[in-house]
Design an enzyme around this catalytic site. Structure first.
Site, PDB file in Angstrom:
ATOM      1  N   ASN A   1      18.162 -45.670  -0.059  1.00 42.38           N
ATOM      2  CA  ASN A   1      18.117 -45.860   1.359  1.00 42.38           C
ATOM      3  C   ASN A   1      17.047 -45.254   2.066  1.00 42.38           C
ATOM      4  OD1 ASN A   1      19.087 -43.244   1.575  1.00 42.38           O
ATOM      5  ND2 ASN A   1      20.959 -43.895   2.356  1.00 42.38           N
ATOM      6  N   LEU A   2      16.235 -44.351   1.629  1.00 39.55           N
ATOM      7  CA  LEU A   2      15.099 -43.576   2.070  1.00 39.55           C
ATOM      8  C   LEU A   2      15.623 -42.565   3.353  1.00 39.55           C
ATOM      9  CD1 LEU A   2      12.455 -46.548   2.458  1.00 39.55           C
ATOM     10  CD2 LEU A   2      12.880 -44.904   0.572  1.00 39.55           C
TER      11      LEU A   2
ATOM     12  N   LYS B   1      29.511 -31.928  -5.570  1.00 41.88           N
ATOM     13  CA  LYS B   1      28.798 -31.790  -6.997  1.00 41.88           C
ATOM     14  C   LYS B   1      30.051 -31.691  -8.052  1.00 41.88           C
ATOM     15  CE  LYS B   1      24.717 -33.040  -6.173  1.00 41.88           C
ATOM     16  NZ  LYS B   1      24.184 -34.422  -6.460  1.00 41.88           N
TER      17      LYS B   1
ATOM     18  N   TYR C   1      28.324 -29.012   0.092  1.00 38.66           N
ATOM     19  CA  TYR C   1      27.369 -29.674  -0.924  1.00 38.66           C
ATOM     20  C   TYR C   1      27.938 -29.434  -2.518  1.00 38.66           C
ATOM     21  CZ  TYR C   1      23.301 -30.067  -3.997  1.00 38.66           C
ATOM     22  OH  TYR C   1      22.403 -30.482  -5.191  1.00 38.66           O
TER      23      TYR C   1
ATOM     24  N   ARG D   1      20.867 -14.009   2.393  1.00 39.93           N
ATOM     25  CA  ARG D   1      21.256 -15.277   3.002  1.00 39.93           C
ATOM     26  C   ARG D   1      22.776 -15.333   2.527  1.00 39.93           C
ATOM     27  NH1 ARG D   1      17.796 -20.327   1.229  1.00 39.93           N
ATOM     28  NH2 ARG D   1      18.842 -19.931  -0.648  1.00 39.93           N
TER      29      ARG D   1
ATOM     30  N   ASN E   1      16.324 -39.797   3.015  1.00 42.11           N
ATOM     31  CA  ASN E   1      15.445 -38.595   2.986  1.00 42.11           C
ATOM     32  C   ASN E   1      14.005 -38.775   2.132  1.00 42.11           C
ATOM     33  OD1 ASN E   1      15.218 -35.455   3.194  1.00 42.11           O
ATOM     34  ND2 ASN E   1      15.915 -35.160   1.093  1.00 42.11           N
TER      35      ASN E   1
ATOM     36  N   SER F   1      24.505 -29.932 -10.555  1.00 45.40           N
ATOM     37  CA  SER F   1      23.509 -28.766 -10.279  1.00 45.40           C
ATOM     38  C   SER F   1      23.968 -27.435 -10.743  1.00 45.40           C
ATOM     39  CB  SER F   1      23.387 -28.597  -8.750  1.00 45.40           C
ATOM     40  OG  SER F   1      23.131 -27.227  -8.068  1.00 45.40           O
TER      41      SER F   1
END
Ligand code: NAD
Ligand code: UDP
Length: 348
Positions: free
Chosen positions: A34-35, A154, A150, A301, A37, A126
């Protein structure tokens, strides 16, 4: 006759490199993206590199009718499913978007595949599903957990695939757990093109090198690692792409075997098996590109772990695949892409 593969997310970073590897291995690809990203320019450049047209369909995996149309017009040997959103920070801010896109979208795709009795599926999972690993290198049977939406998306898809394999043993559901993909095609014509300021280390380094960003912040210098910075298993995207070809070749072999044609739920790590620290990567990049990479240390982080690298044995034994390219190759190829395309796929 060539085996035809539906590549969802094929305009993206890993998908575009995989399309080249698939073509070179004799597969025919149809890209569905779907473009959201990525850019159609990536598909054009893949086409230019392989010197052949590529069928590109602009569509969304959540759009059942669009998928039904694709499956009714093609006979696929298998589907490689890259389509998904991948920004951890954004997933925390927009969990519904992530679950809708990554989980509901995948379920819609699987459902349409089932409708068309097309049951060979290669999924982009991932290393994030291992959470903070207890054992290094990480084997495929390590415990799984997630610390953000996220990662949870997954992990949830993995659970869906496991249940599906139990319910219907016609499915082959190869789940490739990528470690840290970096690098670019050696031509410098395609590569990673993040939309905003990169979250990931390698694109951040390369944008500092090209002068788009001033300075790298290294998150944490007191981890229990070789030099206090995080350790990751960086893998060249070209090796990763070849891992997908190996997975399909394996499914091809299985489908021709006597004992049965499906492999059920099959998780496989795609990594090099070697850990490299953030500082080692920065130093290697600076050395091979002869660019200065100014950096400062910053606090850890949130959600980051100290070390993460794969046990790469299963991929080698089962698929006959192993990563070949070095950290130097990863830096050299990233820099070739970044320096020739400072604005990614945007010409200006
Ligand atoms: P990417 O964003 O470059 O590619 C994903 C592609 O999917 C993009 O082209 C995007 O437009 C498309 N897409 C997203 N949602 C879609 C939808 N609903 N319908 C159709 N197309 C859609 O990302 P990538 O780095 O190439 O990653 C590919 C896959 O690998 C993703 O599923 C990602 O989560 C997974 N993965 C990536 C990494 C990494 O570090 N790059 C690591 C582990 C796993
Ligand atoms: N990292 C960093 N500065 C950055 C981006 C990342 O120091 O600007 C570190 C991060 O803390 C981790 C490693 O680089 O130790 C890899 O991070 P990345 O986001 O690339 O991948 P992750 O392993 O988190 O998926």
């Amino acid at each position: 006759m060539k085996h035809k593969i539906l590549v969802t997310g094929g305009a993206g970073y890993i998908g575009s490199h995989t399309c080249i590897a698939l073509h070179q291995a004799g597969y025919e690809v149809v890209v569905f993206d779907n473009l959201s990203n990525s850019s159609a320019e990536a598909v054009n450049r893949v086409s230019q590199l392989i010197d052949a047209p590529i069928e590109f369909i602009k569509g969304d995996i959540r759009d059942r009718k669009a998928l039904q149309k694709v499956f009714s017009e093609h006979e696929f040997f298998g589907v490689i499913h890259f389509a998904g959103l991948k920004a951890v920070g954004e997933s925390v801010a927009k969990p519904l978007l992530y679950y809708d896109n990554n989980v509901s979208g995948t379920i819609t795709l699987l459902d349409v595949m089932s409708e068309f009795s097309m049951k060979r599926f290669v999924f982009s999972s991932s290393a994030t599903v291992y959470g903070d690993p207890e054992t290094l290198p990480i084997p495929e049977n390590a415990p799984r957990s997630a610390t953000n939406p996220y990662g949870q998306s997954k992990l949830t898809v993995e659970c869906v695939l496991e249940d599906l394999a139990v319910a219907d043993n016609d499915w082959s559901l190869v789940t490739l757990r990528y470690f840290n993909p970096v690098g670019a095609h050696s031509s410098g014509i395609i590569g990673e093109d993040p939309n905003d300021i990169p979250n990931n280390l390698m694109p951040f380094i390369s944008q500092v090198a090209v002068g788009k960003l001033e300075k790298l912040s290294i998150f944490g210098k007191d981890y229990a690692t070789i030099d206090g910075t995080g350790v990751r298993d960086f893998i060249h995207v070209t090796d990763l792409a070849l891992g997908h070809v190996a997975a399909l070749d394996y499914l091809k072999e299985q489908s021709g075997s006597k004992e049965g044609h499906s492999v059920g739920f099959l998780p496989i790590n795609l990594g090099t098996g070697k850990g490299t620290s953030v500082l080692e990567l920065v130093d290697t990049f600076a050395k091979v590109t002869e660019q200065d990479i100014p950096y400062q240390f910053a606090k850890r982080r949130a959600g980051d772990i100290a070390s993460c690298y794969a046990s790469a044995d299963k991929a080698k034994t089962l698929l006959g695949w192993e990563a070949k390219l070095s950290i130097i190759d990863m830096c050299t190829d990233t820099w070739r892409w970044q320096s020739r395309n400072p604005n990614g796929y945007n010409a200006s």
